[in-house]
Design a protein around this motif. Structure first.
Motif: not given
Length: 141
Positions: A39-46, A51-55
């Motif tokens: 939830s913290e990552l979703a709220e902060s937009g990270k 996902k981009t970093y992993v891909e």
């Protein structure tokens, strides 16, 4: 003799309660930690950044592909609680904390942390952890 009976009954009840707290506690703790982090990552937009970093990282994207292929298989770890218990038993809390702090400081790379885990966990356990990570990262929405 009577004292020994009461002592044994008390010890058995105490042991059962301890085991119950261990299993329930790890399930609750792992669910809470993952829920808060997600939830913290979703709220902060990270979450999109992750996902981009992993891909973009070839090794991590390879793990994700491996997890996609193994998603339907019967793996030894099926829940976050089971994953928490396995990591605590095989790696240890102090070692996990050390790895986390070293990765945060930059003294250990993520690949080194993964390699360290791979030496302490079986291939099936690592695959199951990858599947759980894949589900948390991509199936949350």
């Amino acid at each position: 003799m009577r004292f020994l009976k009461y002592f044994l009954v008390f010890a058995i009840i105490l042991a059962a309660a301890g085991i119950g707290v261990y299993y329930v506690g790890t399930n609750i703790a792992s669910d809470k930690i993952v829920e808060e982090a997600t939830s913290e990552l979703a709220e902060s937009g990270k979450m999109d950044e992750i996902k981009t970093y992993v891909e973009k990282d070839p090794q991590l994207s390879g793990y994700i592909e491996e997890a996609k292929e193994a998603e339907g298989r019967d793996l030894p770890i099926k829940t976050k609680g089971e994953a928490t218990r396995v990591l605590i038993q095989k790696v240890g809390i102090s070692e996990l904390k050390t790895m986390q702090s070293e990765v945060k400081k930059g003294t250990m790379t993520q690949q080194e942390a993964i390699q360290k885990l791979e030496t302490q966990l079986s291939e099936e356990e690592m695959l199951a952890l990858k599947v759980l990570a894949y589900k948390e990262l991509y199936k949350q929405q």
